[in-house]
Design a protein around this motif. Sequence first.
Motif, PDB file in Angstrom:
ATOM      1  N   UNK B 164      34.276  67.040  43.511  1.00 47.32           N
ATOM      2  CA  UNK B 164      32.910  66.501  43.372  1.00 47.32           C
ATOM      3  C   UNK B 164      32.651  66.018  41.945  1.00 47.32           C
ATOM      4  N   UNK B 165      31.691  65.110  41.841  1.00 47.04           N
ATOM      5  CA  UNK B 165      31.326  64.599  40.523  1.00 47.04           C
ATOM      6  C   UNK B 165      30.757  65.731  39.696  1.00 47.04           C
ATOM      7  N   UNK B 166      30.931  65.650  38.381  1.00 46.48           N
ATOM      8  CA  UNK B 166      30.323  66.685  37.542  1.00 46.48           C
ATOM      9  C   UNK B 166      28.810  66.654  37.744  1.00 46.48           C
ATOM     10  N   UNK B 167      28.213  67.816  37.771  1.00 46.97           N
ATOM     11  CA  UNK B 167      26.776  67.859  38.037  1.00 46.97           C
ATOM     12  C   UNK B 167      26.533  67.967  39.514  1.00 46.97           C
ATOM     13  N   UNK B 170      27.879  63.667  45.488  1.00 47.44           N
ATOM     14  CA  UNK B 170      27.083  62.600  46.096  1.00 47.44           C
ATOM     15  C   UNK B 170      27.883  61.842  47.133  1.00 47.44           C
ATOM     16  N   UNK B 171      27.167  61.259  48.099  1.00 42.12           N
ATOM     17  CA  UNK B 171      27.810  60.469  49.147  1.00 42.12           C
ATOM     18  C   UNK B 171      28.472  59.230  48.560  1.00 42.12           C
ATOM     19  N   UNK B 172      28.165  58.896  47.309  1.00 43.84           N
ATOM     20  CA  UNK B 172      28.793  57.707  46.748  1.00 43.84           C
ATOM     21  C   UNK B 172      30.228  57.982  46.311  1.00 43.84           C
ATOM     22  N   UNK B 173      30.715  59.207  46.519  1.00 40.15           N
ATOM     23  CA  UNK B 173      32.138  59.458  46.331  1.00 40.15           C
ATOM     24  C   UNK B 173      32.476  60.182  45.054  1.00 40.15           C
ATOM     25  N   UNK B 174      33.781  60.179  44.727  1.00 41.76           N
ATOM     26  CA  UNK B 174      34.254  60.872  43.531  1.00 41.76           C
ATOM     27  C   UNK B 174      34.002  60.014  42.303  1.00 41.76           C
ATOM     28  N   UNK B 175      34.264  60.578  41.146  1.00 42.55           N
ATOM     29  CA  UNK B 175      34.083  59.830  39.895  1.00 42.55           C
ATOM     30  C   UNK B 175      35.027  58.634  39.885  1.00 42.55           C
ATOM     31  N   UNK B 176      34.532  57.429  39.560  1.00 44.02           N
ATOM     32  CA  UNK B 176      35.426  56.267  39.537  1.00 44.02           C
ATOM     33  C   UNK B 176      36.542  56.452  38.505  1.00 44.02           C
ATOM     34  N   UNK B 177      37.715  55.901  38.842  1.00 40.55           N
ATOM     35  CA  UNK B 177      38.853  55.990  37.924  1.00 40.55           C
ATOM     36  C   UNK B 177      38.712  54.956  36.822  1.00 40.55           C
TER      37      UNK B 177
END
Lengths: 496, 345
Positions: B164-167, B170-177
């Motif tokens: 999961x993203x830090x914090x 979200x449904x918008x996915x993982x942190x972008x690379x």
Amino acid sequence: MNVELKDINKHFGKVHANKGINLNIPSGTIQGILGENGAGKSTLMKVLSGFIQADSDSEIILDGKTVTIDSPADAIRFGIGMLHQDPLDFPPMRVLDNFLLGLPGGLFPNRKKIAQDINLLAKEFDFSLDPESYVDSLTVGERQQLEIIRLLWLGARVLILDEPTTGISALQKEKLFATLKKLPEQAMTVIFVSHKLEDVESLCDKVAVLRAGELVGELKPPYNTQKFVEMMFGKMITLGERQPSQTGETILSLDNISLEDARLKIKNVNVEIKAGEVIGLAGMEGSGQGLFMRACSGLMRTVGGRIQLKGQDVTGKHYHAFKKAGVNFLPAARLEEGLIPGLSLTDHFILAEQPKGIFIDRAAGQSLAEDRIKSFNIRGTPLSTVESLSGGNQQRAELALLQSPLSLILLEHPTRGLDIESVIYIWAKLKERCKQGAAIIFISSDLDEVLQYSDRILVFFNGNVSTPIDTHKTSVTELGQLMGGKGWTEKAGKNA
Amino acid sequence: MLKGRLGSFIFQLIALALAFGVVSLILISVGASPLDAYKNMFVGSVGSVRKFAEVLVSFVPLLLVTAGLLITFSSGLWNIGVEGQIVLGAISTTWVFRYFIDSTLPPALIISLAILGGMLGGALWASLAGILKTFGGVNEIFGGLGLNFVSTALTIYLIFGPWKRPGVASMSGTVPFPDSFSLPQLPDLRISMWSLGIALLAIVIIYFILQGTYFGLKIKAVGKNFRAAYLLGIPTWQYSLYSFLICGALAGAAGAIQVAAVYHRLIPSISSGYGYLGLMVAMLINYQAIWAVPVALFFAALNIGSIQLPILMKLDSSLSGVLQGTLVLFVLIVEGARQKFMKKA
């Protein structure tokens, strides 16, 4: 019912399968239709039973009325029922359900009433059919009986039988003929399609002979066999003298093997088969020959004993291991098990060569195919798909697929449904293999074939296996009795 | 004239006309102008270079999946599980990227590893359906369908759990690379020539496997008659498994490209339905590899062309799906009618 066929023509593309056939079959007749493979018998019968439609100027007249038959359902409404060579039933269902399926309309069928009907009809013809048993537990002969009473029950007044005596035992044949002979008394018409002279002679009131799509003529009793053969082939053919084989080293040795499936148990069979030998397996359909054959090819595991191929222990190995050791199995169901519909002859020959490498050598495949097509006399081109070939040519194609060299060839009904010429041809090819050191084991329900071509015979009855019987010391009568379960005490001594 | 290739082509055109006809009736019934809708779809897909680039972005995974399905269809298998195989490709690629996130290795190497990882992931997931089929007697349709649900659940779990993203997740996915993990794209366009190249290479290879290799011939033999193929000496179940592996690898590549060239992260609906769409394309082209490129391109164009419909005409963009589905149905119906007609003629 009175059936009149008037100027029946049927083209399949360029092939003229029926050429202006005129035939009148009065009510209460058993009419034979005789002819070799591809003579147009099946086409004519399919036209009459609605499976295919004839060319537009052809006429079918039933009891004086011209009718148009567009489908098998139409045909049965007009009172025409056809019994196919391969029974068209639904194996995983009960006998009773098979009856219900052909029944027009009715959301809630009266199962009880229908079961009674089945029992009544079965009793009339002396069949033992349990309405509640499953069709896949029946033998081919019993499935025929099922089809016959089903068609009668649906109101068939004309019964067409296509090669009904292939794949059934002598006893079942007798019963079938007895049944058929009863039908004309009830003003029913029987049309009996066959290429077996003796069947036609013993059963039919008159016989029409077809050759190359034309009606050559009709014969009435007393029949002259030679005349039939001349009409069918245009020339005389005999099977030729039986030739004993030269035998060599031991190919297959079965040491006390036992086999089992859901219905049958075979215990402690001991046989040694030598190179060059032909072993015929006789017995009523489903007496254990199939199991035995599949065990010899590694398609089925033994539950006891040892199998050796040329001295090498192969017990419990798979078919592919047997195949590597030089065993090939040719199944009876050509398009279901033996060949691959949709692929061409060339594709088959390429696959059978067990090719190494990555890319297909099309040129080599093509020339291989042309070569085999020529030497096996297959009527087709390298690009013909196997399903477009006739039965005899499919059988030749299967033979042409046998690998080389081979030590053991296993054949299920190698000549079922083929005409005499094809039979002779196929056996000549097989005998060539024997001369090259292969042994052959084959199943046939045609006793004449078994006696003609085997060196030794194993008779099967209800899971019992006889000791190998020398062909020149036995006769149709003895084999027939053994197949029917008589005279087993001396023959079965060791194995029973 | 009705026989042979030309005849077949004429019938396909009839099917196309019928499909457009039915969809037009649907549009008229909701008070929209079919002509406007088709015009907007046309302009929306090939009206500009940028739009056509979008079509290609959609074309790449669709073609890869179709290529893979041609193999499984040839071996007689209905690989419904292809959808999950795309997802597992995407997950595996994401995993490889995450593993090398702080690495000093050249990005080109990492991207290659990530895509290979995706192919491996897809292949392994496909092998599950294959093993269930060969050893467990589970029909590949049911096995694949089940595995599709598992793969979706796995994606959601990863996005909201371990990855999961830090914090806040979200449904918008993982942190972008980082940008360096992206397949190089054409200036100002979203399409990467690399991904297009991979997809075209895949379909060419599949075409040659099926047309010119012993492997392809054996695959077809197994598909057309399993039992006879076995008696001819072909190790049948192995070939079934190989075809699952190949299809899974190509579906995995599609998933990998979705991550490495399109979304640059793992999102919940990463497969975007390309698996099911690929099944439709494969059926539409009657399993002939030669037609895969034009038909997949057409389907991709419908997908992209319909995106603007909600804004321009207040129509839902799922109209493209309706059109695609209707088209497949009509092609199958017309083909059936043609065969019946030819038999009588």
